[in-house]
Design a protein around this motif. Structure first.
Motif, PDB file in Angstrom:
ATOM      1  N   THR A   9       0.845  -1.185   0.000  1.00  0.00           N
ATOM      2  CA  THR A   9       0.000   0.000   0.000  1.00  0.00           C
ATOM      3  C   THR A   9       0.882   1.237   0.000  1.00  0.00           C
ATOM      4  OG1 THR A   9      -1.723  -1.176   1.200  1.00  0.00           O
ATOM      5  CG2 THR A   9      -1.827   1.217   1.235  1.00  0.00           C
ATOM      6  N   LEU A  10       0.562   2.165  -0.883  1.00  0.00           N
ATOM      7  CA  LEU A  10       1.279   3.434  -0.959  1.00  0.00           C
ATOM      8  C   LEU A  10       0.343   4.577  -0.590  1.00  0.00           C
ATOM      9  CD1 LEU A  10       3.103   3.164  -4.404  1.00  0.00           C
ATOM     10  CD2 LEU A  10       4.007   2.580  -2.163  1.00  0.00           C
ATOM     11  N   GLU A  11       0.859   5.518   0.163  1.00  0.00           N
ATOM     12  CA  GLU A  11       0.175   6.778   0.392  1.00  0.00           C
ATOM     13  C   GLU A  11       0.886   7.809  -0.472  1.00  0.00           C
ATOM     14  OE1 GLU A  11       0.279   7.802   4.530  1.00  0.00           O
ATOM     15  OE2 GLU A  11      -1.331   6.398   5.016  1.00  0.00           O
ATOM     16  N   VAL A  12       0.222   8.269  -1.503  1.00  0.00           N
ATOM     17  CA  VAL A  12       0.805   9.245  -2.421  1.00  0.00           C
ATOM     18  C   VAL A  12       0.068  10.564  -2.201  1.00  0.00           C
ATOM     19  CG1 VAL A  12       1.277   9.818  -4.821  1.00  0.00           C
ATOM     20  CG2 VAL A  12       1.253   7.421  -4.103  1.00  0.00           C
ATOM     21  N   THR A  13       0.782  11.579  -1.745  1.00  0.00           N
ATOM     22  CA  THR A  13       0.183  12.897  -1.568  1.00  0.00           C
ATOM     23  C   THR A  13       0.609  13.762  -2.741  1.00  0.00           C
ATOM     24  OG1 THR A  13       0.239  12.678   0.828  1.00  0.00           O
ATOM     25  CG2 THR A  13      -0.047  14.898  -0.056  1.00  0.00           C
ATOM     26  N   ILE A  14      -0.366  14.165  -3.533  1.00  0.00           N
ATOM     27  CA  ILE A  14      -0.097  15.064  -4.650  1.00  0.00           C
ATOM     28  C   ILE A  14      -0.107  16.470  -4.068  1.00  0.00           C
ATOM     29  CG2 ILE A  14      -0.860  15.858  -6.910  1.00  0.00           C
ATOM     30  CD1 ILE A  14      -0.004  12.883  -6.799  1.00  0.00           C
ATOM     31  N   ILE A  15       1.051  17.099  -4.044  1.00  0.00           N
ATOM     32  CA  ILE A  15       1.190  18.398  -3.392  1.00  0.00           C
ATOM     33  C   ILE A  15       0.831  19.536  -4.338  1.00  0.00           C
ATOM     34  CG2 ILE A  15       2.801  19.954  -2.217  1.00  0.00           C
ATOM     35  CD1 ILE A  15       4.336  17.353  -1.362  1.00  0.00           C
ATOM     36  N   SER A  16       1.573  19.659  -5.449  1.00  0.00           N
ATOM     37  CA  SER A  16       1.348  20.790  -6.343  1.00  0.00           C
ATOM     38  C   SER A  16       1.976  20.551  -7.702  1.00  0.00           C
ATOM     39  CB  SER A  16       1.929  22.078  -5.736  1.00  0.00           C
ATOM     40  OG  SER A  16       3.331  21.958  -5.610  1.00  0.00           O
ATOM     41  N   GLY A  17       1.674  21.438  -8.619  1.00  0.00           N
ATOM     42  CA  GLY A  17       2.285  21.449  -9.940  1.00  0.00           C
ATOM     43  C   GLY A  17       2.879  22.823 -10.201  1.00  0.00           C
ATOM     44  N   GLU A  18       3.823  22.886 -11.123  1.00  0.00           N
ATOM     45  CA  GLU A  18       4.469  24.162 -11.453  1.00  0.00           C
ATOM     46  C   GLU A  18       4.612  24.289 -12.955  1.00  0.00           C
ATOM     47  OE1 GLU A  18       8.272  24.564  -9.459  1.00  0.00           O
ATOM     48  OE2 GLU A  18       7.535  23.351  -7.776  1.00  0.00           O
ATOM     49  N   GLY A  19       4.291  25.467 -13.481  1.00  0.00           N
ATOM     50  CA  GLY A  19       4.537  25.777 -14.882  1.00  0.00           C
ATOM     51  C   GLY A  19       3.802  24.902 -15.880  1.00  0.00           C
ATOM     52  N   LEU A  62      -3.730  10.186  -1.763  1.00  0.00           N
ATOM     53  CA  LEU A  62      -4.346   9.069  -2.471  1.00  0.00           C
ATOM     54  C   LEU A  62      -3.714   7.782  -1.964  1.00  0.00           C
ATOM     55  CD1 LEU A  62      -4.136  10.557  -6.088  1.00  0.00           C
ATOM     56  CD2 LEU A  62      -6.052  10.703  -4.502  1.00  0.00           C
ATOM     57  N   VAL A  63      -4.520   6.787  -1.697  1.00  0.00           N
ATOM     58  CA  VAL A  63      -4.012   5.489  -1.236  1.00  0.00           C
ATOM     59  C   VAL A  63      -4.192   4.494  -2.371  1.00  0.00           C
ATOM     60  CG1 VAL A  63      -4.267   3.652   0.463  1.00  0.00           C
ATOM     61  CG2 VAL A  63      -4.586   6.035   1.150  1.00  0.00           C
ATOM     62  N   VAL A  64      -3.084   3.899  -2.807  1.00  0.00           N
ATOM     63  CA  VAL A  64      -3.121   2.952  -3.927  1.00  0.00           C
ATOM     64  C   VAL A  64      -2.386   1.669  -3.546  1.00  0.00           C
ATOM     65  CG1 VAL A  64      -3.315   4.711  -5.739  1.00  0.00           C
ATOM     66  CG2 VAL A  64      -1.069   3.978  -4.987  1.00  0.00           C
ATOM     67  N   ASP A  65      -2.831   0.563  -4.124  1.00  0.00           N
ATOM     68  CA  ASP A  65      -2.128  -0.710  -3.974  1.00  0.00           C
ATOM     69  C   ASP A  65      -1.210  -0.883  -5.165  1.00  0.00           C
ATOM     70  OD1 ASP A  65      -3.190  -1.620  -1.559  1.00  0.00           O
ATOM     71  OD2 ASP A  65      -5.000  -2.330  -2.541  1.00  0.00           O
ATOM     72  N   MET A  66       0.058  -1.187  -4.889  1.00  0.00           N
ATOM     73  CA  MET A  66       1.038  -1.361  -5.953  1.00  0.00           C
ATOM     74  C   MET A  66       1.577  -2.786  -5.913  1.00  0.00           C
ATOM     75  SD  MET A  66       4.554   0.684  -6.649  1.00  0.00           S
ATOM     76  CE  MET A  66       5.360  -0.119  -5.294  1.00  0.00           C
ATOM     77  N   PRO A  67       1.528  -3.497  -7.038  1.00  0.00           N
ATOM     78  CA  PRO A  67       2.085  -4.849  -7.065  1.00  0.00           C
ATOM     79  C   PRO A  67       3.572  -4.828  -6.706  1.00  0.00           C
ATOM     80  CG  PRO A  67       0.869  -4.379  -9.081  1.00  0.00           C
ATOM     81  CD  PRO A  67       0.972  -3.098  -8.326  1.00  0.00           C
ATOM     82  N   ILE A  68       4.029  -5.871  -6.028  1.00  0.00           N
ATOM     83  CA  ILE A  68       5.434  -5.965  -5.617  1.00  0.00           C
ATOM     84  C   ILE A  68       6.364  -5.909  -6.828  1.00  0.00           C
ATOM     85  CG2 ILE A  68       7.139  -7.512  -4.563  1.00  0.00           C
ATOM     86  CD1 ILE A  68       5.353  -6.166  -2.517  1.00  0.00           C
ATOM     87  N   HIS A  69       5.944  -6.474  -7.956  1.00  0.00           N
ATOM     88  CA  HIS A  69       6.791  -6.517  -9.146  1.00  0.00           C
ATOM     89  C   HIS A  69       6.803  -5.210  -9.936  1.00  0.00           C
ATOM     90  CE1 HIS A  69       2.798  -7.369 -10.802  1.00  0.00           C
ATOM     91  NE2 HIS A  69       3.273  -6.844 -11.914  1.00  0.00           N
ATOM     92  N   ALA A  70       5.977  -4.227  -9.567  1.00  0.00           N
ATOM     93  CA  ALA A  70       5.892  -2.968 -10.318  1.00  0.00           C
ATOM     94  C   ALA A  70       7.214  -2.217 -10.259  1.00  0.00           C
ATOM     95  CB  ALA A  70       4.780  -2.095  -9.765  1.00  0.00           C
ATOM     96  N   SER A 129       4.599  13.466  -2.433  1.00  0.00           N
ATOM     97  CA  SER A 129       5.276  12.676  -1.408  1.00  0.00           C
ATOM     98  C   SER A 129       4.735  11.262  -1.483  1.00  0.00           C
ATOM     99  CB  SER A 129       5.078  13.267  -0.008  1.00  0.00           C
ATOM    100  OG  SER A 129       3.742  13.142   0.405  1.00  0.00           O
ATOM    101  N   VAL A 130       5.585  10.289  -1.146  1.00  0.00           N
ATOM    102  CA  VAL A 130       5.204   8.878  -1.207  1.00  0.00           C
ATOM    103  C   VAL A 130       5.672   8.197   0.065  1.00  0.00           C
ATOM    104  CG1 VAL A 130       5.423   6.702  -2.470  1.00  0.00           C
ATOM    105  CG2 VAL A 130       5.446   8.861  -3.722  1.00  0.00           C
ATOM    106  N   ARG A 131       4.785   7.383   0.620  1.00  0.00           N
ATOM    107  CA  ARG A 131       5.115   6.575   1.791  1.00  0.00           C
ATOM    108  C   ARG A 131       4.633   5.152   1.510  1.00  0.00           C
ATOM    109  NH1 ARG A 131       5.298   8.238   7.365  1.00  0.00           N
ATOM    110  NH2 ARG A 131       4.241  10.139   6.703  1.00  0.00           N
TER     111      ARG A 131
END
Length: 174
Positions: A9-19, A62-70, A129-131
């Motif tokens: 399980t990954l916690e991906v926080t989309i913070i911002s974009g630029e340009g 965002l919480v996503v499941d990522m396969p171990i082989h990814a 950010s990713v955890r």
């Protein structure tokens, strides 16, 4: 349930974009959003940023499941227009940037990546950010090795339960 044991399980926080640009000379005005994909298995999407123009801010987890082989996490910025959704840019984040290595499990990584449009041209930056979450069934960070003469454990009160060090081969002779 078999999928859970083969994924993390990954916690991906989309913070911002630029340009961010819709075309080479026209900046994004509003309605930008981000889609996060993990090997086409799990897809999550942020809400629309209606005020950020070419520098949107989402600060959305965002919480996503990522396969171990990814090997990659795909982050795609899109813009909702009157004619439909338009891809602004995509970044492929190597899994090795936030897993493995010398950082402990559950470590929060702050990352920035250059976005590329459909032609491969630079089109802004995405900040996130990713955890990688530690499974709930993991009993402890303390590790006990069964090799004779080598036993390492973590003192929960001193180090927070994290063991770090350099592996040494026991019984090495010149």
């Amino acid at each position: 349930m078999a999928t859970k044991s083969c994924s993390r399980t990954l916690e991906v926080t989309i913070i911002s974009g630029e340009g961010l640009l819709v075309t080479q000379s026209r900046p994004v005005k509003k309605n930008a959003f981000v889609i996060v994909r993990t090997d086409s298995v799990d897809t999550q999407m942020t809400k629309l940023d209606t005020e950020g123009e070419s520098n949107p801010a989402w600060n959305e987890k965002l919480v996503v499941d990522m396969p171990i082989h990814a090997r990659f996490l795909t982050v795609e910025v899109q813009c909702k227009t009157s004619s439909g959704n338009r891809v602004i840019g995509t970044a492929r984040v190597p899994v090795s940037d936030f897993t493995g290595g010398y950082t402990p499990e559950n470590y929060l990584h702050f990352l920035s990546y250059r976005l590329r449009d459909g032609n491969g041209e630079r089109n802004g930056i995405i900040n996130l950010s990713v955890r990688a979450k530690v499974p709930e069934n993991a009993s402890s960070y303390a590790t006990f090795y069964s090799q004779p003469g080598l036993k390492v454990s973590a003192d929960e009160g001193v180090s927070g339960g994290i063991v770090t060090g350099v592996p040494v081969w026991y019984g090495y002779q010149r």
